[in-house]
Design a protein around this motif. Structure first.
Motif, mmCIF file in Angstrom:
data_model
loop_
_atom_site.group_PDB
_atom_site.id
_atom_site.type_symbol
_atom_site.label_atom_id
_atom_site.label_comp_id
_atom_site.label_asym_id
_atom_site.label_seq_id
_atom_site.Cartn_x
_atom_site.Cartn_y
_atom_site.Cartn_z
ATOM 1 N N THR A 129 27.037 27.915 52.338
ATOM 2 C CA THR A 129 28.648 29.282 52.238
ATOM 3 C C THR A 129 29.397 29.018 51.580
ATOM 4 O O THR A 129 30.450 28.059 51.262
ATOM 5 C CB THR A 129 28.831 29.820 53.401
ATOM 6 O OG1 THR A 129 29.868 28.850 53.752
ATOM 7 C CG2 THR A 129 27.816 29.927 54.837
ATOM 8 N N ALA A 130 29.639 29.873 50.603
ATOM 9 C CA ALA A 130 30.760 29.987 49.561
ATOM 10 C C ALA A 130 31.235 30.944 49.524
ATOM 11 O O ALA A 130 30.896 31.908 49.401
ATOM 12 C CB ALA A 130 30.250 29.575 48.107
ATOM 13 N N VAL A 131 32.738 30.407 49.319
ATOM 14 C CA VAL A 131 33.329 31.932 49.651
ATOM 15 C C VAL A 131 33.930 31.973 48.066
ATOM 16 O O VAL A 131 34.935 31.142 47.970
ATOM 17 C CB VAL A 131 34.645 31.391 50.091
ATOM 18 C CG1 VAL A 131 35.867 33.082 50.502
ATOM 19 C CG2 VAL A 131 34.173 31.978 51.579
ATOM 20 N N VAL A 132 33.903 32.889 47.271
ATOM 21 C CA VAL A 132 34.316 33.086 45.855
ATOM 22 C C VAL A 132 35.894 34.111 46.073
ATOM 23 O O VAL A 132 35.649 34.905 46.664
ATOM 24 C CB VAL A 132 33.392 34.356 44.619
ATOM 25 C CG1 VAL A 132 33.793 34.260 43.595
ATOM 26 C CG2 VAL A 132 31.888 33.030 44.979
ATOM 27 N N LEU A 133 36.859 33.662 45.997
ATOM 28 C CA LEU A 133 37.958 33.692 45.528
ATOM 29 C C LEU A 133 38.623 34.956 44.279
ATOM 30 O O LEU A 133 37.759 34.286 43.287
ATOM 31 C CB LEU A 133 39.438 32.772 45.949
ATOM 32 C CG LEU A 133 39.305 31.647 47.255
ATOM 33 C CD1 LEU A 133 40.441 31.144 47.051
ATOM 34 C CD2 LEU A 133 39.311 32.942 48.441
ATOM 35 N N GLN A 134 38.507 36.216 44.552
ATOM 36 C CA GLN A 134 39.108 36.520 43.226
ATOM 37 C C GLN A 134 40.388 36.183 42.761
ATOM 38 O O GLN A 134 41.358 35.016 43.105
ATOM 39 C CB GLN A 134 40.828 38.212 43.847
ATOM 40 C CG GLN A 134 41.559 38.416 42.728
ATOM 41 C CD GLN A 134 41.898 39.596 43.739
ATOM 42 O OE1 GLN A 134 41.874 40.290 44.343
ATOM 43 N NE2 GLN A 134 43.011 40.358 42.770
ATOM 44 N N PRO A 135 40.359 35.893 41.525
ATOM 45 C CA PRO A 135 40.992 34.816 40.220
ATOM 46 C C PRO A 135 42.552 35.091 40.189
ATOM 47 O O PRO A 135 42.585 36.714 40.759
ATOM 48 C CB PRO A 135 40.611 35.539 38.506
ATOM 49 C CG PRO A 135 39.265 35.880 38.793
ATOM 50 C CD PRO A 135 39.391 36.749 40.877
ATOM 51 N N GLY A 146 46.315 37.634 44.079
ATOM 52 C CA GLY A 146 44.450 36.796 44.455
ATOM 53 C C GLY A 146 44.693 37.010 46.151
ATOM 54 O O GLY A 146 44.684 38.833 46.036
ATOM 55 N N THR A 147 43.510 36.286 46.103
ATOM 56 C CA THR A 147 42.716 36.563 47.626
ATOM 57 C C THR A 147 43.753 36.411 48.613
ATOM 58 O O THR A 147 43.912 35.102 49.309
ATOM 59 C CB THR A 147 41.343 35.422 47.833
ATOM 60 O OG1 THR A 147 40.744 36.356 46.712
ATOM 61 C CG2 THR A 147 40.567 36.280 48.906
ATOM 62 N N GLY A 148 43.803 37.354 50.043
ATOM 63 C CA GLY A 148 44.392 36.832 50.890
ATOM 64 C C GLY A 148 45.767 36.216 51.169
ATOM 65 O O GLY A 148 46.268 36.125 50.886
#
Length: 187
Positions: A40-46, A99-101
């Motif tokens: 799996t890979a999680v792509v974060l918002q830049p 960004g993310t989270g």
């Protein structure tokens, strides 16, 4: 007299060897197994940073000594000369980070000016920084350490930059300016 020696038939021997070879092969087949792992890979918002407000000292005069604008916009002085009240209100700079989270990020102030200039005249400046997850800074006044990391809260964080400005006792009149550059990256 010819006596013939009676020899056993080779068939049982061949059958035994075949059976042993087959059983040996079975042992090898029984020793093998397999398993599968997922990838799996999680792509974060830049991650991004943008300037929301500039750092403003307001009016100062020679003799004010060290004029400090805290991260919550409070302005103080170390000198004996009274701070002028006219002009623009003091304010810390604010940078908005998205960004993310709830990820953490590093903060770099590399390339930031260490003086404000007006023509050939200068005033030393020492940045006061903090990174918080809300739009309510704590009012940091300590210029000895810069905020090196921050943590996003629901994808947002804020970097406040105040500073301590050294106004000399014979500081030349003028409009002094400089820059603080903030760079962020996910940890």
């Amino acid at each position: 007299m010819n006596k013939r020696l009676k020899t056993a038939s080779p068939l049982p021997l061949i059958a035994s060897l075949t059976l042993l070879a087959a059983l040996g092969g079975l042992r090898i087949a029984q020793a093998a197994d397999n398993a599968t792992a997922s990838a799996t890979a999680v792509v974060l918002q830049p991650i991004a940073v943008s300037k929301a407000a500039d750092l403003v000292f307001g009016n100062v005069v020679a003799g004010n000594g060290d004029v400090t604008v805290a991260t919550d916009n409070a302005r103080t002085k170390s000198g004996t000369t009274v701070l002028p009240t006219g002009g623009s209100a003091a304010a810390a700079a604010r940078f908005d980070v998205t960004g993310t989270g709830a990820n953490t990020f590093s903060i770099d102030y590399t390339g930031s000016d260490s003086v404000l200039t007006s023509g050939s005249d200068t005033m030393a400046i020492d940045w006061i920084t903090e990174a918080v997850a809300t739009t309510s800074p704590t009012g940091k006044t300590d210029a000895s350490t810069d905020a090196a990391t921050g943590t996003l809260a629901s994808g947002a964080a804020y970097i406040y930059v105040g500073a301590k400005l050294t106004v000399g006792s014979s500081q030349a009149a003028g409009t002094y300016s400089g820059n603080v550059k903030v760079t962020v990256a996910y940890n």
